[in-house]
Design an enzyme around this catalytic site. Structure first.
Site, PDB file in Angstrom:
ATOM      1  N   GLY A   1       2.860  -1.109   4.235  1.00 16.60           N
ATOM      2  CA  GLY A   1       2.930   0.299   3.864  1.00 16.60           C
ATOM      3  C   GLY A   1       4.372   0.707   3.608  1.00 16.60           C
ATOM      4  N   GLY A   2       4.995   1.329   4.604  1.00 11.63           N
ATOM      5  CA  GLY A   2       6.339   1.895   4.474  1.00 11.63           C
ATOM      6  C   GLY A   2       7.356   0.972   3.806  1.00 11.63           C
TER       7      GLY A   2
ATOM      8  CD  GLU B   1      -3.037   5.609   6.517  1.00 10.14           C
ATOM      9  OE1 GLU B   1      -2.950   5.662   5.281  1.00 10.14           O
ATOM     10  OE2 GLU B   1      -2.191   5.033   7.235  1.00 10.14           O
TER      11      GLU B   1
ATOM     12  CG  ASN C   1      -1.707   1.225   1.421  1.00  5.31           C
ATOM     13  OD1 ASN C   1      -1.788   2.047   0.507  1.00  5.31           O
ATOM     14  ND2 ASN C   1      -2.301   1.395   2.594  1.00  5.31           N
ATOM     15  CD1 TRP C   2       3.749   0.955  -2.422  1.00  5.38           C
ATOM     16  CD2 TRP C   2       3.562   1.567  -4.562  1.00  5.38           C
ATOM     17  NE1 TRP C   2       4.424   0.019  -3.197  1.00  5.38           N
ATOM     18  CE2 TRP C   2       4.332   0.379  -4.509  1.00  5.38           C
ATOM     19  CE3 TRP C   2       3.313   2.148  -5.815  1.00  5.38           C
ATOM     20  CZ2 TRP C   2       4.849  -0.246  -5.646  1.00  5.38           C
ATOM     21  CZ3 TRP C   2       3.820   1.539  -6.956  1.00  5.38           C
ATOM     22  CH2 TRP C   2       4.582   0.349  -6.867  1.00  5.38           C
TER      23      TRP C   2
ATOM     24  CD  GLU D   1      -3.625  -2.435   7.169  1.00  7.92           C
ATOM     25  OE1 GLU D   1      -2.467  -2.553   6.775  1.00  7.92           O
ATOM     26  OE2 GLU D   1      -4.384  -1.532   6.802  1.00  7.92           O
TER      27      GLU D   1
ATOM     28  CB  SER E   1       5.043  -1.612  11.942  1.00 11.16           C
ATOM     29  OG  SER E   1       4.668  -0.258  12.138  1.00 11.16           O
TER      30      SER E   1
HETATM   31  P1  PGA Z   1       2.762   0.418   7.533  1.00 13.65           P
HETATM   32  O1  PGA Z   1       1.313   0.598   6.863  1.00 13.65           O
HETATM   33  O2  PGA Z   1       3.323  -0.904   7.027  1.00 13.65           O
HETATM   34  O3  PGA Z   1       3.572   1.584   7.085  1.00 13.65           O
HETATM   35  O4  PGA Z   1       2.547   0.360   9.013  1.00 13.65           O
HETATM   36  C1  PGA Z   1       0.431  -0.481   6.676  1.00 13.65           C
HETATM   37  C2  PGA Z   1      -0.881  -0.009   6.080  1.00 13.65           C
HETATM   38  O5  PGA Z   1      -1.386   1.038   6.484  1.00 13.65           O
HETATM   39  O6  PGA Z   1      -1.467  -0.660   5.185  1.00 13.65           O
END
Ligand code: PGA
Length: 253
Positions: free
Chosen positions: A236-237, A99, A11-12, A169, A215
């Site tokens: 994500g990151g 989000e 997920n960018w 999540e 994370s």
């Molecule tokens: P993260 O994000 O790996 O940066 O914690 C995960 C996500 O929100 O899908």
């Protein structure tokens, strides 16, 4: 019972440039091609979806959108439709990301409308769920996750479940560097599968992939993915760099 094919998704969010999307995908594509035991998808920002579809070419990497409208077309300024996604070669969509829920005030009803619309359009839909830190501390995790799951899947029949993935999540673990322990995540994943079994039968519940997100990094991916009810990751990151995303993909292989 067939083993579930692991699913690793990137997920960018609102990151990268067009050039970076191309560079990242051209690094990922030939490597992912060598791995047949994991399904891989990326969710670029909307302006780069077409770029991403072109960059993955014939590689097995799938491309999806981070969000979509619940309507097919019309006067919805700023929105993108399922028809547009299909038109450019996207077959997936994220729905209910925390989000979207917390920053953009999407409620369970909106999320359910988007999910059902995505299914009608024959997209694969990743339904994201998770509790906040406050909810976890008040021991409301199961209640919150169960409510989001059942509200998100309202009016969804068993025949459509094969095109749904669930992403658990915990909000407190997203982008914070704090990962749920494998045992904490497994616990919630097992409960999710149990609620799915109550509603759709054990066999269907056993076939659904439940991803963990929050994370996920190369250092913790293997242990998370080794849990019996964790079938993949929404990253994500760590999905913004080819080496870290590939390391996570390989942990699932
Ligand atoms: P993260 O994000 O790996 O940066 O914690 C995960 C996500 O929100 O899908």
């Amino acid at each position: 019972m067939g083993k579930r094919l692991p699913f690793i998704a990137g997920n960018w969010k609102m990151n990268l440039t067009a050039a970076e999307v191309k560079t990242l995908l051209s690094a990922l594509a030939p490597e992912v091609e060598k791995i047949s035991t994991v399904e891989v998808a990326v969710f670029p920002p909307a302006p780069y979806l077409l770029t991403a579809v072109a960059a993955v070419g014939n590689s097995p990497i799938q491309v999806g959108a981070q969000n979509m409208c619940w309507e097919e077309a019309g006067a919805f300024t700023g929105e993108i439709s399922s028809a547009m996604l299909l038109d450019i070669g996207c077959n997936q969509v994220l729905v209910g990301h925390s989000e979207r829920r917390h920053i953009f005030q999407e409620n369970d009803e909106i999320i359910n409308r988007k999910l059902r619309h995505g299914l009608e359009a024959s997209l694969t839909v990743v339904l994201c769920l998770g509790e906040t830190l406050e909810e976890r501390e008040r021991e409301q995790t199961n209640q919150v996750v169960m409510t989001q799951l059942r509200a998100g899947l309202k009016q969804v029949g068993v025949e459509d479940l094969s095109r749904i993935l669930i992403a658990y999540e915990p909000v407190w673990a997203i982008g914070t560097g704090k990962t749920a322990t494998p045992a904490q995540a497994q616990d919630v994943h097992e409960s999710i599968r149990g609620w799915l079994a109550e509603d759709y039968g054990r066999e269907t519940a056993e076939s659904i992939r439940i991803l963990y997100g929050g994370s996920v990094k190369p250092q913790n991916a293997a242990e998370l993915l080794s849990q019996p009810d964790i079938d993949g990751a929404l990253v994500g990151g760590a999905s913004l760099k080819a080496d870290s995303f590939l390391a996570i993909i390989r942990s699932g292989a």
